[in-house]
Design an enzyme around this catalytic site. Structure first.
Site, PDB file in Angstrom:
ATOM      1  N   HIS A  35     -43.879  59.530   2.101  1.00 17.64           N
ATOM      2  CA  HIS A  35     -45.343  59.574   2.026  1.00 17.64           C
ATOM      3  C   HIS A  35     -45.879  59.193   3.402  1.00 17.64           C
ATOM      4  CE1 HIS A  35     -44.906  55.246   1.821  1.00 17.64           C
ATOM      5  NE2 HIS A  35     -44.146  55.375   0.745  1.00 17.64           N
ATOM      6  N   HIS A  38     -44.275  56.330   5.405  1.00 16.41           N
ATOM      7  CA  HIS A  38     -43.055  56.670   6.159  1.00 16.41           C
ATOM      8  C   HIS A  38     -43.400  57.474   7.403  1.00 16.41           C
ATOM      9  CE1 HIS A  38     -41.358  56.496   1.915  1.00 16.41           C
ATOM     10  NE2 HIS A  38     -40.597  55.620   2.554  1.00 16.41           N
ATOM     11  N   GLY A 147     -41.838  49.200   7.599  1.00 16.90           N
ATOM     12  CA  GLY A 147     -43.239  49.032   7.212  1.00 16.90           C
ATOM     13  C   GLY A 147     -43.538  47.593   6.805  1.00 16.90           C
ATOM     14  N   GLN A 148     -44.751  47.165   7.092  1.00 15.00           N
ATOM     15  CA  GLN A 148     -45.162  45.801   6.707  1.00 15.00           C
ATOM     16  C   GLN A 148     -45.301  45.663   5.191  1.00 15.00           C
ATOM     17  OE1 GLN A 148     -48.868  44.043   8.392  1.00 15.00           O
ATOM     18  NE2 GLN A 148     -48.870  42.925   6.442  1.00 15.00           N
ATOM     19  N   ASP A 150     -43.166  46.128   2.962  1.00 14.91           N
ATOM     20  CA  ASP A 150     -42.009  45.337   2.536  1.00 14.91           C
ATOM     21  C   ASP A 150     -41.888  44.149   3.497  1.00 14.91           C
ATOM     22  OD1 ASP A 150     -40.902  47.026   0.324  1.00 14.91           O
ATOM     23  OD2 ASP A 150     -40.916  48.503   1.926  1.00 14.91           O
ATOM     24  N   ARG A 187     -42.867  54.407  -5.223  1.00 18.37           N
ATOM     25  CA  ARG A 187     -42.923  54.079  -6.660  1.00 18.37           C
ATOM     26  C   ARG A 187     -44.300  54.355  -7.258  1.00 18.37           C
ATOM     27  NH1 ARG A 187     -39.002  49.927  -4.906  1.00 18.37           N
ATOM     28  NH2 ARG A 187     -37.103  50.264  -6.113  1.00 18.37           N
TER      29      ARG A 187
HETATM   30  O1  PAF Z   1     -37.432  50.073   2.692  1.00 18.59           O
HETATM   31  C1  PAF Z   1     -36.583  50.895   2.264  1.00 18.59           C
HETATM   32  O2  PAF Z   1     -36.884  52.044   1.975  1.00 18.59           O
HETATM   33  C2  PAF Z   1     -35.150  50.451   2.101  1.00 18.59           C
HETATM   34  O3  PAF Z   1     -35.074  49.149   1.651  1.00 18.59           O
HETATM   35  C3  PAF Z   1     -34.300  50.651   3.374  1.00 18.59           C
HETATM   36  C4  PAF Z   1     -34.804  49.794   4.519  1.00 18.59           C
HETATM   37  C5  PAF Z   1     -34.338  52.125   3.779  1.00 18.59           C
HETATM   38  C6  PAF Z   1     -32.850  50.272   3.095  1.00 18.59           C
HETATM   39  O4  PAF Z   1     -32.301  51.026   2.077  1.00 18.59           O
END
Ligand code: PAF
Length: 282
Positions: A35, A38, A147-148, A150, A187
């Site tokens: 999306h 990314h 990304g922030q 996560d 998700r």
């Molecule tokens: O953030 C994610 O999509 C995943 O945790 C990652 C960093 C690609 C590891 O699988």
């Protein structure tokens, strides 16, 4: 379409050739179902590096036994279309390529991996740190982009990179939000229309926290209680946590004296969503 490779040796050869031609390497690890969030990482890499590699791999070891590994969206064709003109190479390996038979070596990051997601998703960060280190050693990027959204994951990866003296820079890029504030996430596509609407409560409660702090509120419990009341009004299935923490260590903060971060994980129907916001006192 970008070049698609599926084996570690093809991926290594491609990056080796790019490096030999003097290009810096940017790596964007993803699990696909791409999306705008990314794509903002990919654009950041393109702006800074001569060669951009994107990995698409739904990493089984970061999912718990009752989590959504099986239904996690796998949309390689449309992901490749989205990456046209943006990524130079896409690495989309099969499990056998990543985890050899008898695999038994893990990366375990310490204190920053323990609270919050670490409590709710035991073993999650062990899986994340392990796959990310593996991707780093396959690609040896100059810069890797996360990304922030996560937030804790980014801290865990930063800690790992420092502790293991990895010769690369970790860039953490801002959260990309839908017009109504919902943080973009693969998700989100699980959400039914009424759940999608109720999911905006995560952002609303975070902006409520930011406003309270900006107005001079320093008592973290008063803020998290107000956030919980706001979230409860949207009838979530469960609030996993609502926390205000030190932005580097994630230790809980009781009295807000400087920059902190508000983090939350909420289940709307069957979908578990996370989000966060930096809080700046006046
Ligand atoms: O953030 C994610 O999509 C995943 O945790 C990652 C960093 C690609 C590891 O699988």
């Amino acid at each position: 379409m970008p070049l698609l490779v599926t084996t570690v040796s093809e991926f290594r050869q491609t990056l080796h050739a790019a490096r030999r031609s003097g290009k810096t390497i940017g790596l964007v690890p993803t699990m696909g179902a791409l999306h705008e969030g990314h794509l903002s990482l990919v654009r950041a890499s393109r702006a800074e590096c001569g060669f951009t590699a994107v990995t698409i791999y739904v990493n089984p070891t970061q999912f718990g036994p009752h989590e959504d590994f099986a239904q996690y969206p796998r949309t390689l064709e449309s992901d490749l279309t989205l990456l046209s003109g943006l990524a130079d190479v896409v690495f989309a390996p099969r499990d056998e390529e990543v985890y050899p038979p008898g695999f038994s070596t893990w990366v375990e990051v310490g204190s920053v991996a323990k609270p919050l997601e670490g409590v709710c998703r035991p073993g999650h960060f062990r899986g994340v740190a392990t796959i990310v280190l593996k991707l780093f050693t396959m690609a040896w990027p100059d810069v890797a982009y996360f990304g922030q959204k996560d937030y804790q994951q980014a801290l865990v990866i930063r800690r790992m990179a420092i502790d293991l003296n990895l010769p690369l820079t970790i860039r953490v890029c801002p959260i990309v939000r839908e017009p109504d504030g919902l943080a973009m996430s693969s998700r989100n596509r699980y959400l039914a229309p009424d759940e999608r609407q109720r999911a905006t409560v995560l952002y609303q409660s975070l902006t409520q926290a930011a406003n309270l702090v900006a107005q001079g509120e320093t008592n973290a419990s008063r803020i998290t209680e107000a956030m919980r009341r706001t979230i409860q009004a949207a009838n979530p299935k469960q609030i996993d946590y609502v926390a205000i923490a030190d932005p580097e260590t994630l230790e809980p903060v009781e009295t807000i004296r400087g920059r902190t971060v508000a983090l939350l994980a909420v289940r709307i129907g069957k979908t578990r969503l996370i989000d966060n916001m930096i809080l700046e006192p006046p």
